[in-house]
Enzyme design. Structure first.
Site, PDB file in Angstrom:
ATOM      1  N   SER A  52       0.804  -1.232   0.000  1.00 41.05           N
ATOM      2  CA  SER A  52       0.000   0.000   0.000  1.00 41.05           C
ATOM      3  C   SER A  52       0.837   1.282   0.000  1.00 41.05           C
ATOM      4  O   SER A  52       1.865   1.371   0.671  1.00 41.05           O
ATOM      5  CB  SER A  52      -0.905   0.009   1.237  1.00 41.05           C
ATOM      6  OG  SER A  52      -1.557   1.249   1.347  1.00 41.05           O
TER       7      SER A  52
ATOM      8  N   LYS B 189     -13.763  -4.651   4.761  1.00 43.05           N
ATOM      9  CA  LYS B 189     -14.595  -3.440   4.643  1.00 43.05           C
ATOM     10  C   LYS B 189     -16.038  -3.632   5.123  1.00 43.05           C
ATOM     11  O   LYS B 189     -16.644  -2.699   5.639  1.00 43.05           O
ATOM     12  CB  LYS B 189     -14.591  -2.941   3.202  1.00 43.05           C
ATOM     13  CG  LYS B 189     -13.317  -2.201   2.829  1.00 43.05           C
ATOM     14  CD  LYS B 189     -13.423  -1.618   1.437  1.00 43.05           C
ATOM     15  CE  LYS B 189     -12.313  -0.624   1.201  1.00 43.05           C
ATOM     16  NZ  LYS B 189     -12.443   0.071  -0.083  1.00 43.05           N
TER      17      LYS B 189
ATOM     18  N   GLY C 147     -19.732  -0.717 -13.028  1.00 43.82           N
ATOM     19  CA  GLY C 147     -19.209  -1.291 -11.798  1.00 43.82           C
ATOM     20  C   GLY C 147     -20.192  -1.200 -10.649  1.00 43.82           C
ATOM     21  O   GLY C 147     -21.084  -0.335 -10.633  1.00 43.82           O
ATOM     22  N   ALA C 148     -20.015  -2.125  -9.697  1.00 45.41           N
ATOM     23  CA  ALA C 148     -20.876  -2.158  -8.515  1.00 45.41           C
ATOM     24  C   ALA C 148     -20.125  -2.762  -7.335  1.00 45.41           C
ATOM     25  O   ALA C 148     -20.723  -3.272  -6.396  1.00 45.41           O
ATOM     26  CB  ALA C 148     -22.125  -2.986  -8.813  1.00 45.41           C
TER      27      ALA C 148
ATOM     28  N   GLY D  14      -7.308   7.483 -11.756  1.00 46.00           N
ATOM     29  CA  GLY D  14      -7.796   7.342 -10.382  1.00 46.00           C
ATOM     30  C   GLY D  14      -6.899   7.920  -9.301  1.00 46.00           C
ATOM     31  O   GLY D  14      -7.208   7.808  -8.110  1.00 46.00           O
TER      32      GLY D  14
HETATM   33  P1  NAD Z   1     -14.406  -5.138  -7.082  1.00 47.57           P
HETATM   34  O1  NAD Z   1     -13.859  -6.500  -7.321  1.00 47.57           O
HETATM   35  O2  NAD Z   1     -15.088  -4.860  -5.809  1.00 47.57           O
HETATM   36  O3  NAD Z   1     -15.418  -4.782  -8.275  1.00 47.57           O
HETATM   37  C1  NAD Z   1     -15.051  -5.020  -9.616  1.00 47.57           C
HETATM   38  C2  NAD Z   1     -16.140  -4.534 -10.553  1.00 47.57           C
HETATM   39  O4  NAD Z   1     -15.686  -4.766 -11.888  1.00 47.57           O
HETATM   40  C3  NAD Z   1     -17.463  -5.287 -10.413  1.00 47.57           C
HETATM   41  O5  NAD Z   1     -18.531  -4.412 -10.626  1.00 47.57           O
HETATM   42  C4  NAD Z   1     -17.388  -6.333 -11.536  1.00 47.57           C
HETATM   43  O6  NAD Z   1     -18.660  -6.742 -11.954  1.00 47.57           O
HETATM   44  C5  NAD Z   1     -16.665  -5.538 -12.598  1.00 47.57           C
HETATM   45  N1  NAD Z   1     -15.949  -6.385 -13.563  1.00 47.57           N
HETATM   46  C6  NAD Z   1     -14.985  -7.288 -13.300  1.00 47.57           C
HETATM   47  N2  NAD Z   1     -14.554  -7.866 -14.442  1.00 47.57           N
HETATM   48  C7  NAD Z   1     -15.269  -7.304 -15.453  1.00 47.57           C
HETATM   49  C8  NAD Z   1     -15.288  -7.474 -16.865  1.00 47.57           C
HETATM   50  N3  NAD Z   1     -14.474  -8.346 -17.455  1.00 47.57           N
HETATM   51  N4  NAD Z   1     -16.132  -6.712 -17.584  1.00 47.57           N
HETATM   52  C9  NAD Z   1     -16.951  -5.825 -16.986  1.00 47.57           C
HETATM   53  N5  NAD Z   1     -16.987  -5.618 -15.656  1.00 47.57           N
HETATM   54  C10 NAD Z   1     -16.156  -6.354 -14.894  1.00 47.57           C
HETATM   55  O7  NAD Z   1     -13.173  -4.164  -7.301  1.00 47.57           O
HETATM   56  P2  NAD Z   1     -13.033  -2.642  -6.767  1.00 47.57           P
HETATM   57  O8  NAD Z   1     -12.320  -2.651  -5.470  1.00 47.57           O
HETATM   58  O9  NAD Z   1     -14.351  -1.987  -6.869  1.00 47.57           O
HETATM   59  O10 NAD Z   1     -12.027  -2.039  -7.843  1.00 47.57           O
HETATM   60  C11 NAD Z   1     -12.490  -1.674  -9.130  1.00 47.57           C
HETATM   61  C12 NAD Z   1     -11.527  -0.702  -9.779  1.00 47.57           C
HETATM   62  O11 NAD Z   1     -11.462   0.489  -9.010  1.00 47.57           O
HETATM   63  C13 NAD Z   1     -10.109  -1.229  -9.872  1.00 47.57           C
HETATM   64  O12 NAD Z   1      -9.627  -0.904 -11.135  1.00 47.57           O
HETATM   65  C14 NAD Z   1      -9.344  -0.470  -8.797  1.00 47.57           C
HETATM   66  O13 NAD Z   1      -8.010  -0.242  -9.166  1.00 47.57           O
HETATM   67  C15 NAD Z   1     -10.111   0.830  -8.762  1.00 47.57           C
HETATM   68  N6  NAD Z   1     -10.052   1.524  -7.462  1.00 47.57           N
HETATM   69  C16 NAD Z   1      -9.602   2.793  -7.454  1.00 47.57           C
HETATM   70  C17 NAD Z   1      -9.570   3.510  -6.268  1.00 47.57           C
HETATM   71  C18 NAD Z   1      -9.056   4.928  -6.278  1.00 47.57           C
HETATM   72  O14 NAD Z   1      -8.955   5.534  -5.213  1.00 47.57           O
HETATM   73  N7  NAD Z   1      -8.750   5.478  -7.432  1.00 47.57           N
HETATM   74  C19 NAD Z   1     -10.014   2.924  -5.091  1.00 47.57           C
HETATM   75  C20 NAD Z   1     -10.476   1.612  -5.131  1.00 47.57           C
HETATM   76  C21 NAD Z   1     -10.487   0.914  -6.329  1.00 47.57           C
END
Ligand code: NAD
Length: 299
Positions: A33, A84, A144-145, A269
């Site tokens: 991290s 979380k 996304g969700a 991001g």
């Molecule tokens: P997560 O596993 O909780 O959610 C992943 C999401 O992506 C789900 O909605 C899933 O259905 C979707 N998904 C996965 N594979 C897919 C595909 N092939 N096609 C379409 N949709 C797909 O993950 P998360 O923790 O929500 O992370 C998601 C993204 O957000 C990552 O890229 C992560 O790097 C980014 N993120 C950024 C920050 C930031 O502060 N910038 C913080 C947290 C996460």
């Protein structure tokens, strides 16, 4: 192997002494991290007697770790995967956004009373504000969700987004997507819908009608770094915002498509990541994180 410490030229005083406030980060795995570097540099810059440490904690050790926040009189902690949701049962109170997201990434300890917050959504909205864009009144298409998309949707709705159109694949996050729609409908005035991502016509039309397209899926980051959910630049219009929550790689495939389309506001991001940290920092210290400085020295 010892890491080289830089920037220290003499005895440290007024920091890391008997009065230091301790902040943790409880997750597993977590050694990679950037949060300790971000927060400790911000504490040092402002001369705040705080320190931020990582603890490798999974669900099995979580109760003991949260009890330790009270026992050791820590000021608080960040919480990341896999804790979380699990952590909620050990806390005394939740912020409204945390309750709606059913997730916590920040704990604040006020004399033994632990309150859970989620700051990812605040980070998203603030990072837009930093670029002169107010979420209020905006129409957003959101893919996304999961852990990132849920607080983005909830905070945007709480902060006055006019409409959020969620698209997701029918995977294990679909139930969370349905829950997000229900919660936003019940608790805010924002219009919200959910459509399967396989409906590409609806997805294309939604983006064309949106002020913001935000991709909060794992597509675009490793191992999907050569993928994007939108590959045709003609889907975008110049005046919109295209926001990819991914921060490594810094320029994702989606961002390249948006740049090719001439989109004026294309963001990665990093801003969201710094601003979610800044929101937690403010909750613990009452001070504004020097975000420009942090961006300059770390990212
Ligand atoms: P997560 O596993 O909780 O959610 C992943 C999401 O992506 C789900 O909605 C899933 O259905 C979707 N998904 C996965 N594979 C897919 C595909 N092939 N096609 C379409 N949709 C797909 O993950 P998360 O923790 O929500 O992370 C998601 C993204 O957000 C990552 O890229 C992560 O790097 C980014 N993120 C950024 C920050 C930031 O502060 N910038 C913080 C947290 C996460």
């Amino acid at each position: 192997m010892a890491n080289k410490i830089t920037g220290v030229n003499g005895p440290i005083t007024g920091w890391l002494d008997g009065h230091t406030y301790l902040i943790g980060l409880m997750a597993y795995p977590i050694r990679h991290s950037m949060s300790p570097t971000m927060h400790n540099n911000a504490f040092a810059k402002l001369g705040l007697n705080y320190t931020y440490l990582c603890f490798e904690i999974g669900n099995d050790k979580l109760k003991g770790a949260v009890d330790a926040i009270r026992t050791l009189d820590m000021r608080g902690s960040n919480v990341s995967m896999p804790n979380k949701k699990e952590v909620i049962q050990y806390l005394d109170k939740l912020s409204p956004a945390s309750e709606m997201c059913d997730a916590v990434n920040t704990i604040v300890n006020d004399h033994g009373v632990l309150t859970g917050y989620t700051t990812d959504g605040i980070g998203f909205v603030q990072s837009l504000k930093d670029e002169g864009i107010d979420i209020k009144g905006k129409v957003m298409t959101l893919t996304g969700a999961g852990g990132a998309a849920t607080p983005i949707a909830v905070q945007s709705a709480l902060d006055g987004a006019k409409e959020i159109r969620i698209f997701n694949i029918k995977d294990d996050k679909w139930a969370q997507a349905e829950k997000n729609v229900k919660t936003i409908q019940e608790k805010t005035d924002c219009q919200v819908s959910l459509t399967e991502l396989t409906d590409q016509e609806a997805f294309k039309q939604s983006i064309a009608e949106s002020d913001i397209y935000c991709d909060a899926t794992s597509v675009g980051m490793k191992p999907l770094e050569d993928k994007t959910l939108v590959s045709d630049p003609s889907w975008f219009h110049e005046d919109m915002v295209v926001f990819d929550t991914v921060y490594a790689p810094r320029t994702t495939k989606l961002m390249k498509v948006a740049q090719k389309a001439g989109v004026k506001h294309v963001f990665d991001g990093i801003g969201m990541m710094i601003d979610q940290g800044a929101a937690s920092f403010k909750l613990w210290t009452g001070k504004d994180m020097p975000t420009d400085y942090i961006r300059e020295i770390i990212f």
